[in-house]
Each structure stands twice: as structure tokens, then as C-alpha cells.
Design a protein around this motif. Structure first.
Motif: not given
Ligand code: ZN
Length: 476
Positions: A203, A206, A225-226, A241, A245
Motif C-alpha cells: 500500500p 500503490p 491516497m499515496r 487504497k 492493494c
């Protein structure tokens, strides 16, 4: 001469019948039952999609956007699968796998409180908290090959005649919230952990290209998100996310395992639809809420239907890897609907506390909350083998396990509370394979020994493990 031949023939038949009934004291009652049971020619693939709902699927099916689901429906049967309140996924998926309701199987929520010194500290539910047998235990006892992957409450992985990849191998949102990833018992056999770990989608890096194909996130949203280091409850970008993943990891693992051979009974669980539906529903169905920015809805509202398209495409991949004799059951534990409540703004510094909070966009206020809620009707789609085309029936979660056993030709225990869904089975099949009954498997299959072996796996020596499996009747 002819009369004598007939008599000899009758004698031979009589001896053969008597031979079948000879009591073999060295066989356990389970082994005797297994030897006397003629299984069906069919295999079963159960595809579990958390929270799948016909409320989303039907418009997509009409538009031709779910071709693999559509083909299954065209070949077989579809019906709403009735869930049970309160709708917590570990409870419901355990009901699906055991044919027992929560008061009997013992999984009553997401966490259990085991430590009397820390009464508020919950532990994520696992297989040791389940009190009754699952279909993977029963099929294994008949020496059918089984493979289950990602099922709720399946850690530690129980020894089976085949493989189990528990729900603790990947970094799922619930693992992060309650209990963390585990180092032992994540798969059965234990050696699978090393084999499958390279397939884990991290994750923290991702596959943003895949996610962006489903939803056009702004660069700030992408960063949100990242960078998220853990799933924040009700915060769509982080929970989606982690769940995506985890699902992608499990999707790759399932294809890898099926490429090595198709077990008689397979269960593959896909999780991401649930958190997507919880957190993006107000964009998908903006009219059900007081005020949703129409431009945001047009942009972010694609994630819910695109997740269904993703699952449809993956179903297509699974179907390529199973043989003609496979009965496919697509099931969900509940459906979804609008909660009517929009995510509410909260101070970002209360939600994100790690290095992720350093990012500029994580300042100020961030909306969190569940705009989608569980609906009592999940889905059942069945096709292949003895499944009839276009049967109409009413079905509930409790009916899945007995129906799977009947399709495999295994005796159905009367302590399973549901019923075999005979309306969707071909009468010719039922005539050739009448549903066999047994009171219960609970005394025939030693669940304590299975759990002891689950704990020994990864720690105990090979010889010790084999001895346990022998005692379970899986190997001789
Ligand atoms: Zn949910």
C-alpha cells in the motif's frame, strides 16, 4: 444351468453388499463415511465479493458493462441473497462458510475481547474464535482438494487437504486497525507464505495507474491516497487504497495458485467493493444526500461502478482458469445503499499523525464518514454443472454451505441451519445424487486437533505436522 447362474450371480451380489457392510475397526467413523460417499463429478468455485449489490449491478448489466457476470446469469440463476442483521462482514462470511448462524459459529463481530486485564483492547477475530466447522474442513475430511483465499476470520490458516491463504497475509485495513499482520500461520501450508509474499501489492507504493483508470483523482487527492500510512476510518482515499492493494495481492495469489491446479472446492474473497461503497456512495448516488457538488460527483462517482467492472474483469480471469465441470457461485454478504449522511469535516491533525501529516494537503479539514451503508440484500449468481437456467428462488446466507456440499455430493448435516437450494439444481442431478443427510460433522471431525495443527504449522517440525494431519485423516 440358467437358474444356477442366476443364483451364483445373486450370491455374488449378496457377498459384495455384505462386503461393503463389513465393519473395519481400523477405520474411523469419518473414514468409513468418506469411503461410502460417492462424490459428484462437479467442482465448485465460490467467488465472494464483499457488499456486492444488484442495485449497482443491474444498470451496469443493462448497459453491457459486466459481460462476465452477464454470461453467468445467462447460463444460470440469479437471486437476491438475504443477509442477517447486524451486518458485520466477518460474521456473515463465517455464516456463509459454516452454514451456521452467529450464535452457533461464535464469530459475532470484527473483534473479540480476550484479555481481562485490557477489557477494551479488541483482537481481530480469527479461526480460533470460530466454534464450528467450515466447508473447507468438511471437504478436506472427504479428501477433496480445497483452496480458500482471503476469507474473513481465517487466521491462523487451518490445515486442509490443499491450501488456505488467510486474511492476514496482506496489509488489509482491518489488519492495520486491529491486530496487525502476523508472522506465523498466515497460510497453510506455511511454505506458501514465502511463495506468495512477492505477489503482495504494498500500500505504500500503490498501483496508482490502475486506480486512476477507475477514478480521476486530482493531484492533491492522489497525494492524500499515496501518502496515507494507515487506513483512517471513513476516509475514502486511505481505506480504499489499503483494501484495493489487499485485493490486488489476493487476486494475483489466486491466479498463481489456480495455475498450479484447480482444487475441488475453491473460495476466493474480494474485499475492495465494501470500502469503496462505504466511502464513495455519495458521489455515486448524489441525489440521496442533501448537497453533493455535482462536478465532484461526476468525477468521483465513477469509482463505485468501475470497481464492479474491475471485479467483472477479474471474474473473467478466474473463469479462464477453471475447468468445464466447475459450478461457479458468486456471493455477497450484504448489499449497499445510501446512508443519507455525508462525510463530515474533521481537523486533519487529529486523523493523520505520522510523516504523512507533513504533506501540505493533509492540513486543515478532511471529510470522513460512511455515506454508503449495508443493505439486507446481497447477491447470488450461480452457473455451471447442475445449476438450472433462470430458476426462481429465495435464498439466504445460511443456504450456501449446504448447497455447496450437495453439489459436491457430500452429506449435508442437519445441524446446518439453512437448506440445499434444490430449486436451482437440475432434477436429473438430484435424482442421480440425492441429497445425503447426516446429523452433524462436529463429533466426526476433530476441530481441536485442526486448531492445534494450525498453531503447530510454522513452528512445529515436519514430522509432528504430518502426525497431526494423519490424526485428522487428511493423509494416511
Ligand atoms: Zn462494510
Amino acid at each position: 444351468m440358467r437358474a444356477r447362474a442366476v443364483r451364483v450371480g445373486a450370491l455374488a451380489i449378496g457377498l459384495a453388499a455384505a462386503g461393503l457392510a463389513v465393519w473395519k475397526p481400523w477405520l474411523t467413523p469419518l473414514q468409513r463415511l468418506a469411503r461410502a460417499t460417492a462424490r459428484s463429478p462437479f467442482k465448485v468455485l465460490v467467488v465472494g465479493i464483499d457488499g456486492a449489490s444488484f442495485r449497482v449491478m443491474d444498470p451496469l448489466l443493462r448497459d453491457g458493462r459486466l459481460p462476465n457476470f452477464a454470461r453467468l446469469i445467462e447460463r444460470g440463476t440469479r437471486t437476491a441473497l438475504r443477509s442477517e442483521n447486524p451486518m458485520a462482514s466477518p460474521v456473515l462470511w463465517t455464516t456463509i462458510a459454516t452454514g451456521q448462524s452467529r450464535k452457533d459459529h461464535g464469530i459475532e463481530g470484527f473483534v473479540v475481547y480476550k484479555d481481562p486485564r485490557k477489557p477494551k483492547r479488541g483482537t481481530l477475530v480469527g479461526s480460533e474464535d470460530r466454534r464450528t466447522l467450515a466447508i473447507w474442513n468438511i471437504a478436506s475430511a472427504f479428501r477433496l482438494q480445497v483452496g480458500f483465499l482471503g476469507w474473513w476470520a481465517s487466521w491462523p490458516a487451518e490445515p486442509v487437504n490443499g491450501w488456505i491463504v488467510s486474511d492476514r497475509l496482506t496489509s488489509d485495513r482491518w489488519n492495520v486497525w486491529a491486530g496487525g499482520r502476523k508472522t506465523t500461520g498466515r497460510t497453510y501450508p506455511d511454505a506458501l507464505t514465502a511463495e506468495l509474499s512477492p505477489l503482495i501489492v504494498d500500500p505504500m507504493s500503490p498501483p496508482m495507474d490502475e486506480i486512476l483508470r477507475m477514478v480521476a483523482l486530482t493531484s492533491d487527492e492522489q497525494a492524500e491516497m499515496r501518502l496515507a500510512e494507515r487506513p483512517v476510518f471513513g476516509h475514502g482515499f486511505s481505506v480504499v487504497k489499503f483494501a484495493y492493494c489487499s485485493q490486488r495481492s489476493q487476486e494475483k495469489m489466486a491466479l498463481h495458485l489456480l495455475a498450479k491446479g484447480q482444487p475441488d472446492l475453491v473460495g476466493i474473497f474480494l474485499v475492495a467493493n465494501d470500502p469503496v461503497s462505504h466511502t464513495f456512495w455519495h458521489y455515486y448516488e448524489p441525489g440521496a444526500y442533501p448537497a453533493v457538488d455535482p462536478r465532484a460527483a461526476a468525477r468521483l462517482g465513477t469509482l463505485v461502478p468501475h470497481m464492479y467492472e474491475h471485479n467483472d474483469a477479474y471474474l473473467g480471469e478466474l473463469l479462464k482458469r477453471v475447468d468445464e465441470s466447475t459450478v461457479v457461485l458468486v456471493v455477497s454478504d450484504h448489499g449497499f445503499e445510501a446512508s443519507g449522511q455525508l462525510p463530515a469535516p474533521k481537523p486533519a491533525e487529529k486523523l493523520f499523525t505520522g510523516p504523512e501529516a507533513e504533506a501540505a494537503h493533509m492540513r486543515g479539514e478532511i471529510a470522513v464518514g460512511q455515506s454508503g451503508k449495508h443493505h439486507i440484500e446481497g447477491v447470488l449468481i450461480a452457473a455451471g454443472g447442475p445449476i438450472r437456467r433462470g430458476a426462481t428462488l429465495q435464498a439466504g446466507l445460511l443456504d450456501i454451505a449446504p448447497t455447496v456440499l450437495a453439489i459436491l455430493g457430500l452429506p449435508v448435516p442437519t445441524d446446518m441451519e439453512g437448506r440445499v437450494l434444490e430449486e436451482m439444481l437440475d432434477p436429473g442431478f438430484l435424482a442421480a445424487h440425492p441429497v445425503k443427510r447426516i446429523d452433524s460433522y462436529e463429533r466426526l471431525i476433530d476441530r481441536k486437533a485442526i486448531l492445534a495443527a494450525a498453531r503447530a504449522d510454522g513452528e512445529g517440525g515436519d514430522e509432528e505436522k504430518q502426525e497431526l494431519l494423519r490424526s485428522l485423516g487428511y493423509i494416511q
